[in-house]
Design an enzyme around this catalytic site. Structure first.
Site, PDB file in Angstrom:
ATOM      1  N   HIS A 146       9.616  43.939  29.040  1.00 21.57           N
ATOM      2  CA  HIS A 146       8.899  44.040  28.100  1.00 21.57           C
ATOM      3  C   HIS A 146       9.209  45.813  27.924  1.00 21.57           C
ATOM      4  O   HIS A 146       9.271  46.129  26.416  1.00 21.57           O
ATOM      5  CB  HIS A 146       8.032  44.140  28.585  1.00 21.57           C
ATOM      6  CG  HIS A 146       6.577  44.752  27.994  1.00 21.57           C
ATOM      7  ND1 HIS A 146       5.737  43.777  27.238  1.00 21.57           N
ATOM      8  CD2 HIS A 146       6.134  46.117  27.763  1.00 21.57           C
ATOM      9  CE1 HIS A 146       4.826  44.144  27.010  1.00 21.57           C
ATOM     10  NE2 HIS A 146       4.927  45.841  26.675  1.00 21.57           N
ATOM     11  N   GLU A 147       9.617  47.116  28.301  1.00 20.40           N
ATOM     12  CA  GLU A 147       9.794  47.860  27.962  1.00 20.40           C
ATOM     13  C   GLU A 147      11.081  48.083  27.318  1.00 20.40           C
ATOM     14  O   GLU A 147      10.790  48.809  26.351  1.00 20.40           O
ATOM     15  CB  GLU A 147       9.908  49.295  29.566  1.00 20.40           C
ATOM     16  CG  GLU A 147       8.353  48.818  29.885  1.00 20.40           C
ATOM     17  CD  GLU A 147       7.576  49.664  29.286  1.00 20.40           C
ATOM     18  OE1 GLU A 147       7.658  50.505  28.489  1.00 20.40           O
ATOM     19  OE2 GLU A 147       6.254  49.171  29.560  1.00 20.40           O
ATOM     20  N   HIS A 150      10.823  46.943  23.923  1.00 20.85           N
ATOM     21  CA  HIS A 150       9.961  48.361  23.265  1.00 20.85           C
ATOM     22  C   HIS A 150      11.539  49.110  22.683  1.00 20.85           C
ATOM     23  O   HIS A 150      11.698  49.398  21.717  1.00 20.85           O
ATOM     24  CB  HIS A 150       9.473  49.095  23.690  1.00 20.85           C
ATOM     25  CG  HIS A 150       7.858  48.860  23.837  1.00 20.85           C
ATOM     26  ND1 HIS A 150       7.009  48.312  22.645  1.00 20.85           N
ATOM     27  CD2 HIS A 150       7.214  49.146  25.053  1.00 20.85           C
ATOM     28  CE1 HIS A 150       6.026  47.223  22.729  1.00 20.85           C
ATOM     29  NE2 HIS A 150       5.961  47.915  24.854  1.00 20.85           N
ATOM     30  N   HIS A 156       4.256  45.089  20.376  1.00 21.04           N
ATOM     31  CA  HIS A 156       3.163  43.919  20.995  1.00 21.04           C
ATOM     32  C   HIS A 156       3.454  43.299  20.139  1.00 21.04           C
ATOM     33  O   HIS A 156       3.240  42.751  18.737  1.00 21.04           O
ATOM     34  CB  HIS A 156       2.002  44.458  21.989  1.00 21.04           C
ATOM     35  CG  HIS A 156       2.028  45.407  22.502  1.00 21.04           C
ATOM     36  ND1 HIS A 156       1.592  46.621  23.075  1.00 21.04           N
ATOM     37  CD2 HIS A 156       2.894  45.351  23.358  1.00 21.04           C
ATOM     38  CE1 HIS A 156       2.056  46.899  23.663  1.00 21.04           C
ATOM     39  NE2 HIS A 156       2.988  46.744  23.873  1.00 21.04           N
ATOM     40  N   CYS A 157       2.840  42.083  21.541  1.00 18.79           N
ATOM     41  CA  CYS A 157       3.158  40.470  20.385  1.00 18.79           C
ATOM     42  C   CYS A 157       1.512  39.698  20.345  1.00 18.79           C
ATOM     43  O   CYS A 157       1.025  39.644  22.205  1.00 18.79           O
ATOM     44  CB  CYS A 157       4.699  39.643  21.000  1.00 18.79           C
ATOM     45  SG  CYS A 157       4.646  38.184  20.524  1.00 18.79           S
ATOM     46  N   CYS A 162       4.369  35.174  25.355  1.00 18.96           N
ATOM     47  CA  CYS A 162       5.396  36.251  25.065  1.00 18.96           C
ATOM     48  C   CYS A 162       5.441  37.265  26.327  1.00 18.96           C
ATOM     49  O   CYS A 162       4.378  37.762  26.482  1.00 18.96           O
ATOM     50  CB  CYS A 162       5.695  36.514  23.805  1.00 18.96           C
ATOM     51  SG  CYS A 162       7.064  37.308  23.772  1.00 18.96           S
ATOM     52  N   CYS A 181       9.117  35.462  23.290  1.00 20.62           N
ATOM     53  CA  CYS A 181       8.962  34.076  22.323  1.00 20.62           C
ATOM     54  C   CYS A 181       9.927  34.195  21.058  1.00 20.62           C
ATOM     55  O   CYS A 181      10.686  35.139  20.373  1.00 20.62           O
ATOM     56  CB  CYS A 181       7.662  33.941  21.475  1.00 20.62           C
ATOM     57  SG  CYS A 181       7.829  35.566  20.085  1.00 20.62           S
ATOM     58  N   CYS A 184      10.059  37.017  18.680  1.00 22.05           N
ATOM     59  CA  CYS A 184      10.259  38.224  19.280  1.00 22.05           C
ATOM     60  C   CYS A 184      11.827  38.749  19.279  1.00 22.05           C
ATOM     61  O   CYS A 184      12.803  39.487  18.771  1.00 22.05           O
ATOM     62  CB  CYS A 184       9.985  38.552  20.384  1.00 22.05           C
ATOM     63  SG  CYS A 184       8.016  39.073  19.778  1.00 22.05           S
TER      64      CYS A 184
END
Ligand SMILES: [Zn+2]
Ligand SMILES: [Zn+2]
Length: 194
Positions: A146-147, A150, A156-157, A162, A181, A184
């Site tokens: 996640h990080e 970014h 953010h999704c 996701c 997903c 992304c």
């Protein structure tokens, strides 16, 4: 989900120019036992080269005695000051905050060189629950992806499965998958890695 074209998309986001990523444990004499497994997982999601390289600085300067926590923004700044063109994922085992929030699991420079992640609140034992190393490892991987997402320009999704879906509480991390997903993944392929 977008419409399917007649050419099947590649199974994973694999940037053309391979990502060069350093996992940087901070404040520890040696890499944490789970960092190599994390490196393998990040390699499979983002492609490229992932190595573990302990930080040449410690945590002391980032400690806030009033809050009893460590300042994520300050640590991120020190991390990003490291020379080189590789992307950086700092990892700590202490509790992180940013001034406007009680705590953060991690923090990233959007579209930047790096991100930082704390394993502290990903551990069941701090919630008074039984230790679960597999669950902790899964949470760490999700938050690391996640990080880094970014840092690689993803926001953010809305897709709840996701990994780029935002999580304020640890239960929310458990609800999402460790995968990006299709949307992304497509966006990530457009991001230059150098
Ligand atoms: Zn986020
Ligand atoms: Zn997504």
């Amino acid at each position: 989900m977008g419409s399917r074209s007649d050419i099947a998309p590649p199974p994973r986001a694999r940037p053309e120019r391979g990502l060069r990523l350093w996992i940087v444990p901070i404040g520890l004499k040696q890499a944490l036992p789970w960092t190599e497994a994390l490196a393998a997982q990040l390699r499979s999601v983002f492609g490229g080269e992932v190595i573990v390289a302990p930080a040449p600085f410690g945590l002391e300067a980032s400690f806030d005695p009033q809050r009893g926590q460590y300042n994520a923004l300050e640590l991120l700044e020190r991390l990003l000051a490291l020379p080189g063109s590789q992307r950086l994922l700092g990892i700590v085992e202490v509790d992180l905050f940013i001034p406007m929030l009680t705590y953060v699991f991690g923090q990233a420079q959007l579209n930047g060189r790096g991100a930082i992640l704390s394993s502290y609140r990903l551990d069941n034992t701090i919630y008074g629950l039984a230790r679960d190393d597999r669950l902790r490892a899964a949470r760490i991987a999700k938050e690391a992806i996640h990080e880094l997402g970014h840092a690689l320009g993803l926001v953010h999704c809305r897709d709840p499965d996701c990994v780029m879906h935002s999580s304020l509480y640890v239960e929310e991390i458990d609800l999402k998958s460790a995968a990006l997903c299709a949307c992304c993944r497509r966006r990530l392929r457009e991001v230059p890695t150098e």
